[in-house]
Design an enzyme around this catalytic site. Structure first.
Site, PDB file in Angstrom:
ATOM      1  CB  CYS A 105      -1.003  -0.042   1.157  1.00  0.00           C
ATOM      2  SG  CYS A 105      -2.347   1.165   0.972  1.00  0.00           S
TER       3      CYS A 105
ATOM      4  CG  HIS B 212      -3.994  -3.473   2.541  1.00  0.00           C
ATOM      5  ND1 HIS B 212      -3.020  -3.098   3.441  1.00  0.00           N
ATOM      6  CD2 HIS B 212      -4.567  -2.327   2.102  1.00  0.00           C
ATOM      7  CE1 HIS B 212      -3.001  -1.772   3.545  1.00  0.00           C
ATOM      8  NE2 HIS B 212      -3.929  -1.289   2.735  1.00  0.00           N
TER       9      HIS B 212
ATOM     10  CD  GLU C  43      -1.859  -6.513   4.811  1.00  0.00           C
ATOM     11  OE1 GLU C  43      -2.148  -5.307   4.888  1.00  0.00           O
ATOM     12  OE2 GLU C  43      -1.116  -6.987   3.908  1.00  0.00           O
TER      13      GLU C  43
END
Length: 218
Positions: free
Chosen positions: A85, A196, A198
């Site tokens: 990001c 992202h 994750e």
């Protein structure tokens, strides 16, 4: 997985989504620490540069902590770096955010803001949604994206996007409301995503695992 796992440092410059990134790294078995200590970065065998927030503030924090030269020297020496990001954006030359601010300049290019309107049609900014990542010219087979299908959905939250000077580093593109932008890059030992991983369920976690495997971190 071996007992002598290499040390991975998540760089803490006070603007990161550190917990979710560390949790993803722990899930795949990386030997990871979170640190803003220059010596930890200089002795790391791989680096992760996450981030959520303002580009200029992030660069200010990195400078205040004395981390800019350490990060650049590690990348120049071949240490793997994974940007996420804002961490992707910081790798570029400069940003248009609040005028102009200089980045790490590890990849040539600029950071641009999504337009508020296109042909009198309002564009919703920030871009917060699951969106597709699409293959560009580089095969995913030898990259951390190798377990993804073309047009896989990943989770995004950002108002600015990267515009590389040279398309040779572009790994994926994404289309948002008619605006096509670069959503991940790979250049030598640098891999970075605008989305992202994750926060992108199992397919996102596979990106962490494949990055670790490719770089022999497990």
């Amino acid at each position: 997985m071996t007992e002598n796992r290499k040390k991975v440092v998540i760089i803490d410059y006070q603007l990161g989504n550190l917990y979710s990134v560390k949790q993803a790294c722990d899930t795949v078995g990386m030997n990871v620490i979170v640190s803003s200590n220059k010596e930890d970065i200089l002795t790391a065998e791989a680096l992760i540069l996450p981030g959520v927030g303002a580009f200029i503030e992030a660069m200010h924090n990195l400078e205040k902590l004395g981390l800019i030269d350490a990060i650049k020297s590690k990348v120049y020496s071949g240490t793997p770096l994974f940007g996420i990001c804002l961490g992707l954006q910081l790798l570029f030359t400069k940003s248009e955010e609040f005028g102009s601010g200089n980045g790490l300049d590890l990849i040539s290019g600029i950071i641009k803001k999504f337009p508020e309107k296109i042909n009198d049609r309002k564009v919703k900014v920030p871009h917060i949604t699951w969106n597709q990542v699409c293959k560009y010219d580089i095969s995913w087979e030898e990259t951390p994206l190798r377990d993804l299908k073309d047009n896989e959905f990943m989770y995004f939250i950002h108002s600015y996007y990267v515009q590389p000077s040279n398309d040779s580093c572009v790994l994926t593109n994404t289309n948002y409301d008619g605006i096509e932008f670069c959503s991940s890059v790979i250049q030598n030992n640098i891999f970075a995503t605008q989305f992202h991983p994750e926060k992108s369920a199992d397919k996102g976690i596979s990106i962490y695992k494949n990055w670790a495997l490719i770089n022999k971190l497990l």
